[in-house]
Design an enzyme around this catalytic site. Structure first.
Site, PDB file in Angstrom:
ATOM      1  N   TRP A   8       0.818  -1.217   0.000  1.00 24.00           N
ATOM      2  CA  TRP A   8       0.000   0.000   0.000  1.00 24.00           C
ATOM      3  C   TRP A   8       0.850   1.265   0.000  1.00 24.00           C
ATOM      4  CZ3 TRP A   8      -4.440  -0.485  -1.911  1.00 24.00           C
ATOM      5  CH2 TRP A   8      -5.202  -1.640  -1.714  1.00 24.00           C
TER       6      TRP A   8
ATOM      7  N   LYS B 243     -12.157  -1.520   8.212  1.00 27.02           N
ATOM      8  CA  LYS B 243     -11.373  -2.501   8.966  1.00 27.02           C
ATOM      9  C   LYS B 243     -11.839  -2.555  10.428  1.00 27.02           C
ATOM     10  CE  LYS B 243      -8.462  -2.366   5.387  1.00 27.02           C
ATOM     11  NZ  LYS B 243      -8.309  -3.438   4.390  1.00 27.02           N
TER      12      LYS B 243
ATOM     13  N   ASP C 241      -1.056   6.757   6.660  1.00 28.77           N
ATOM     14  CA  ASP C 241      -2.179   5.906   6.261  1.00 28.77           C
ATOM     15  C   ASP C 241      -2.347   4.889   7.388  1.00 28.77           C
ATOM     16  OD1 ASP C 241      -3.917   4.030   5.243  1.00 28.77           O
ATOM     17  OD2 ASP C 241      -2.752   3.575   3.445  1.00 28.77           O
TER      18      ASP C 241
END
Length: 472
Positions: A128, A222, A198
């Protein structure tokens, strides 16, 4: 035709019976998905009771105007609770943007590289953060501070290896890499350069030091609700539009989003509402400290099972940066046949979505807030039983390609009970079906468990002979 039509009745809250915290409803499974993920059952049940008729309004949250007083009350309470739970300072704004965290990969350079500084630093520790860097390169210069790709993203490089630029517009890192299972245990020190994080896959699992960051963003799917939104905690000087690029789309502008209370257009109302309920539940159970403690227990349970399997299961990530949220592991060094069998067997005991990311393979268990400790304990028990059963079953096909798994007779089990010593090493001789005989000697430097052979610490030799002789 002539029969009277049955009258619909809204669900009555009085009929609801409270369930023990962490208990599973009948028919539900333990979902180890990396996202969207399992949510606390209590939150789902609260949402269910209000689904058709929200607080007597005669309509669902999904049906009402986002500018109605009822929904504005939902939004206002949700933001206030988020500020309370995460201890957000007053000089920071909270924004909710659609497009998930991935859209922020582009929004970040578009909102910050339009001024005098056109370069940004990226700590690349997984897929990511790699994608975030790649997106930045479309709009400016993304400089790689460190890159653990050569290790297949299983480590975080030591700070002594970092190449930071004191003149960078910002420094970006991904606190927890969902795919690779790597997590920063502390906030990286980048000096006076504005720090951007992030936090998608460990947001709401631990306390965060907001003031050490200029911008924190995280997808909600999440640990804090369903998919559809990314929450942003942004310092005011980052949200004033001063460094926004001319080509920045209106919908990516942090200034426009903040100035319009995250309602420049119709927001993801349902996701906002469920997030608000999740935040209420978080406060009820003890805040971030509760999720932090639970994350420790769950991850420790699973890692202990992996590390105690003598190599049958392996986690490729360095212990110093193992994620508490996403636990990747392989079986017998990546035996795809065994892993497929493992996944199929897990479903039979209500353990779902344990396959690794398509780009990595293997297995992966995601231990987000909604996963109760009971589910992780059940997974741990299944892993142990699968290991025991696999060690006594005959694999089909060529035994030489079975990665050390051999069929054994009852002689193997009896031999394990009392292992004779020979020249300071332990040997086992046993007859296996099909006329095979095998010898085992533990690699004591690896096992640290004395002379008792263990599955992952044995040197296996197979020969189609009628008699086994010591010393062969």
């Amino acid at each position: 035709r002539g029969a009277p039509r049955p009258q619909f009745r809204f669900p009555s809250p009085q009929r609801h019976r409270p369930r023990a915290r962490g208990a599973m409803a009948e028919g539900r499974v333990y979902n180890f998905s990396a996202g969207p993920s399992q949510m606390p059952l209590e939150v789902l049940e609260d949402v269910q009771r209000e689904l058709v008729n929200y607080k007597g309004t005669g309509m669902s949250i999904m049906e009402m105007s986002h500018r109605s007083k009822e929904f504005m009350a939902v939004y206002t309470e949700a933001e206030a609770n988020l500020r309370s739970v995460f201890d957000v300072p007053p000089e920071y704004k909270v924004i909710f943007v659609q497009g998930g965290a991935t859209l922020q990969f582009a929004a970040l350079p578009l909102n910050t590289l339009g001024g005098a500084k056109t370069k940004a630093d990226y700590l690349v520790t997984g897929q990511w953060s790699e994608k975030a860097h790649k997106e930045c390169m479309k709009y400016g210069t993304g400089q790689i501070v460190c890159n653990s790709k050569p290790t297949k993203y299983t480590t975080i490089p030591d700070k002594s290896e970092w190449k930071l630029d004191a003149e960078a517009a910002f420094a970006h890192y991904c606190m927890n890499e969902t795919v690779n299972g790597v997590e920063f245990k502390s906030i990286p020190d980048v000096g006076d350069v504005p720090l951007v994080a992030d936090m998608s896959s460990n947001f709401c699992s631990r306390s965060i030091e907001v003031r050490k960051h200029a911008y924190i963003y995280a997808g909600l799917q999440k640990n804090l609700g369903p998919a559809g939104l990314s929450v942003g905690i942004i310092r005011e000087d980052f949200a004033n539009g001063k460094n926004e690029m001319n080509i920045c789309p209106t919908y990516c502008s942090w200034k426009i989003c903040a100035d319009n209370g995250s309602m420049y257009n119709t927001p993801a109302c349902w996701t906002m509402y469920v997030m608000g309920e999740y935040l209420k539940y978080t406060k009820k159970v003890g805040g971030l400290a509760h999720w932090d403690e639970l994350a420790d227990k769950k991850s420790r349970t699973l890692y202990d099972t992996i590390d105690g399997s003598d190599g049958f299961y392996r986690c490729p990530v360095d212990k110093s940066c193992r994620s508490r949220m996403n636990v990747p592991f392989t079986i017998m060094g990546g035996n795809e046949e065994l892993e497929k069998k493992f996944l199929e067997g897990a479903k039979k005991v209500q353990l779902y979505t344990l396959a690794g990311h398509r780009s990595v393979g293997g297995c992966r268990a995601s231990l987000y807030n909604g996963m109760p400790l009971e589910g992780v304990e059940k997974l741990s028990d299944f892993m142990k039983s699968f290991m025991d059963e696999t060690g006594t079953e005959t694999p089909r096909g060529d035994r030489a390609r079975a990665r050390g798994l051999v069929a054994v007779s009852s002689a193997w089990r009896s031999a394990m009970g009392a292992v004779p010593r020979q020249e300071g090493r332990a040997f086992v001789r046993a007859r296996a079906p099909g006329g095979f005989a095998f010898f085992l000697a533990p690699r004591r430097s690896d096992s640290g468990r004395g002379d008792r052979p263990r599955l992952g610490h044995c040197l296996w030799t197979l020969a189609p002979v009628q008699e086994a002789r010591s010393g062969t």
